[in-house]
Design an enzyme around this catalytic site. Sequence first.
Site, PDB file in Angstrom:
ATOM      1  N   CYS A 190      56.106 -39.246  19.681  1.00 45.10           N
ATOM      2  CA  CYS A 190      56.114 -38.622  18.553  1.00 45.10           C
ATOM      3  C   CYS A 190      57.179 -39.545  17.709  1.00 45.10           C
ATOM      4  O   CYS A 190      58.180 -39.568  18.060  1.00 45.10           O
ATOM      5  CB  CYS A 190      56.527 -37.290  18.712  1.00 45.10           C
ATOM      6  SG  CYS A 190      56.468 -36.547  16.917  1.00 45.10           S
ATOM      7  N   CYS A 245      45.093 -28.383   7.370  1.00 41.88           N
ATOM      8  CA  CYS A 245      46.011 -27.911   8.467  1.00 41.88           C
ATOM      9  C   CYS A 245      47.422 -28.472   7.952  1.00 41.88           C
ATOM     10  O   CYS A 245      47.589 -29.726   7.421  1.00 41.88           O
ATOM     11  CB  CYS A 245      45.642 -28.672   9.666  1.00 41.88           C
ATOM     12  SG  CYS A 245      43.970 -28.406  10.233  1.00 41.88           S
ATOM     13  N   CYS A 259      62.864 -33.943  14.037  1.00 43.93           N
ATOM     14  CA  CYS A 259      62.770 -32.956  14.927  1.00 43.93           C
ATOM     15  C   CYS A 259      63.333 -32.877  16.447  1.00 43.93           C
ATOM     16  O   CYS A 259      63.776 -34.161  16.683  1.00 43.93           O
ATOM     17  CB  CYS A 259      61.240 -33.122  15.366  1.00 43.93           C
ATOM     18  SG  CYS A 259      60.898 -31.741  16.445  1.00 43.93           S
ATOM     19  N   CYS A 270      45.433 -23.791   8.833  1.00 48.48           N
ATOM     20  CA  CYS A 270      46.084 -23.955  10.069  1.00 48.48           C
ATOM     21  C   CYS A 270      47.541 -24.427  10.046  1.00 48.48           C
ATOM     22  O   CYS A 270      47.876 -25.205   9.083  1.00 48.48           O
ATOM     23  CB  CYS A 270      44.944 -24.913  11.062  1.00 48.48           C
ATOM     24  SG  CYS A 270      45.778 -25.156  12.638  1.00 48.48           S
ATOM     25  N   CYS A 307      44.675 -23.021  18.360  1.00 45.45           N
ATOM     26  CA  CYS A 307      44.060 -24.201  18.254  1.00 45.45           C
ATOM     27  C   CYS A 307      45.035 -25.004  19.440  1.00 45.45           C
ATOM     28  O   CYS A 307      46.247 -25.208  19.128  1.00 45.45           O
ATOM     29  CB  CYS A 307      44.222 -24.852  16.774  1.00 45.45           C
ATOM     30  SG  CYS A 307      44.264 -26.775  16.855  1.00 45.45           S
ATOM     31  N   CYS A 341      59.657 -35.303  22.607  1.00 49.59           N
ATOM     32  CA  CYS A 341      57.969 -35.569  22.767  1.00 49.59           C
ATOM     33  C   CYS A 341      57.868 -37.313  22.627  1.00 49.59           C
ATOM     34  O   CYS A 341      58.352 -37.585  21.903  1.00 49.59           O
ATOM     35  CB  CYS A 341      57.091 -35.054  21.803  1.00 49.59           C
ATOM     36  SG  CYS A 341      57.597 -33.133  21.763  1.00 49.59           S
ATOM     37  N   ARG A 380      37.770 -30.931  18.765  1.00 53.38           N
ATOM     38  CA  ARG A 380      38.146 -31.769  17.449  1.00 53.38           C
ATOM     39  C   ARG A 380      38.184 -33.384  18.001  1.00 53.38           C
ATOM     40  O   ARG A 380      39.229 -33.303  18.795  1.00 53.38           O
ATOM     41  CB  ARG A 380      39.213 -31.210  16.762  1.00 53.38           C
ATOM     42  CG  ARG A 380      38.900 -29.834  16.341  1.00 53.38           C
ATOM     43  CD  ARG A 380      40.045 -29.160  15.465  1.00 53.38           C
ATOM     44  NE  ARG A 380      39.791 -27.911  15.323  1.00 53.38           N
ATOM     45  CZ  ARG A 380      39.116 -27.366  14.437  1.00 53.38           C
ATOM     46  NH1 ARG A 380      38.558 -28.078  13.284  1.00 53.38           N
ATOM     47  NH2 ARG A 380      38.844 -26.059  14.145  1.00 53.38           N
TER      48      ARG A 380
END
Length: 335
Positions: A68, A105, A61, A137, A197, A65, A269
Amino acid sequence: MVNTDKKEFTEIRFDWNIDEILKILNAPLIDLMWNAQIIHRKFNQYKVQLASLYSVKTGGCEEDCSYCSQSIYSASQIKSHPQFEVEAVLKRAKAAKEEGADRFCMGWAWREIREGKPFNSMLEMVKGVRKLGMEACVTAGMLTDDQALKLADAGLTAYNHNLDTSPEYYENIITTRTYQDRLDTIKRVRNAGINVCCGGIIGLGENKVDRASLLEVLSNMNPHPESVPINSLVAIEGTKLENNKEIDSIEMIRMIAAARILMPKSKIRLSAGRENLTKEAQILCFQCGANSIFYGDELLTTSNPSFHDDRKLLKEVGVLYNNDFESHNQTASSL
Ligand code: SAM
Ligand code: DTB
Ligand code: SF4
């Protein structure tokens, strides 16, 4: 003595300010938990939704971040792979359903949704998951209005896009896209009629004011996000945050309880980081408002408690979870 006739216990509000939120977050734990339980009992049943997570496209990616493992800027050793085929994903969804999950998800390590075959396959996956009778999701980064509408047409239940932290602390964590980019994405999802979400992470090095500030942004959205994942950092080797100190479980309980008070009807959650919580800490989270978990032994690139251990825990706690699973099992054993 807690006055349960007070405005915060009787109304759903969208005008919380940071001082009120800090007061809630910093209240004596025993009061905070009691207040959260009052709200939780008033607005929700004690039912926990089981959501299984599957990484459809892992690694590579372009975003930075800092928590991550899937970012090209991390040195984490993960099993990267291109997007899985539709059939393989649906097979996995079916297996999750058989274990009792009622939400599936799907995650993509993307900065934004890619047009063409990858997006067409995503739409097929959404349709297939819905056909199985599960909620679907997707979390795949930024999207356009047109993509949001197509996902809505395919039957997508919710789109996950987290704010991660406060507007003030954000640039310490991510520099390749702005807080405003995230808010714009969430607005597109909302405008397309898909449930939002949206939550965050604790343990990034933020302070209490940052946590309150994140909760302020979330609880001032009108309507509130239907789903609010609260993650605690999984400090993954090779990421910039690999040496961050593990969060105290009481911090997680405080965050869940505050989220429940501020957003009474949202699904709160209890997300990443459960492997670092004792079962007692998780029970306190359920008691003061958490009503969903990620269910299955993998998150995206890290592990999670097993199906079996989670079922045992929920049975011990006495909360309801997917009714279909119970009846499915009864039918199976009575054959
Ligand atoms: N690429 C998409 C995006 O960022 O929206 C989807 C996948 S991304 C992994 C989804 C969310 O997982 C992140 O926004 C973050 O809140 C959470 N997350 C990722 N890595 C994490 C970690 N190591 N610990 C806790 N939460 C994490
Ligand atoms: C969310 O808030 N947490 C999930 C889901 N949405 C996509 C992701 C957690 C990832 C934990 C780290 C990993 O497994 O790589
Ligand atoms: Fe990419 Fe999402 Fe990981 Fe950020 S959190 S690096 S956007 S996969």
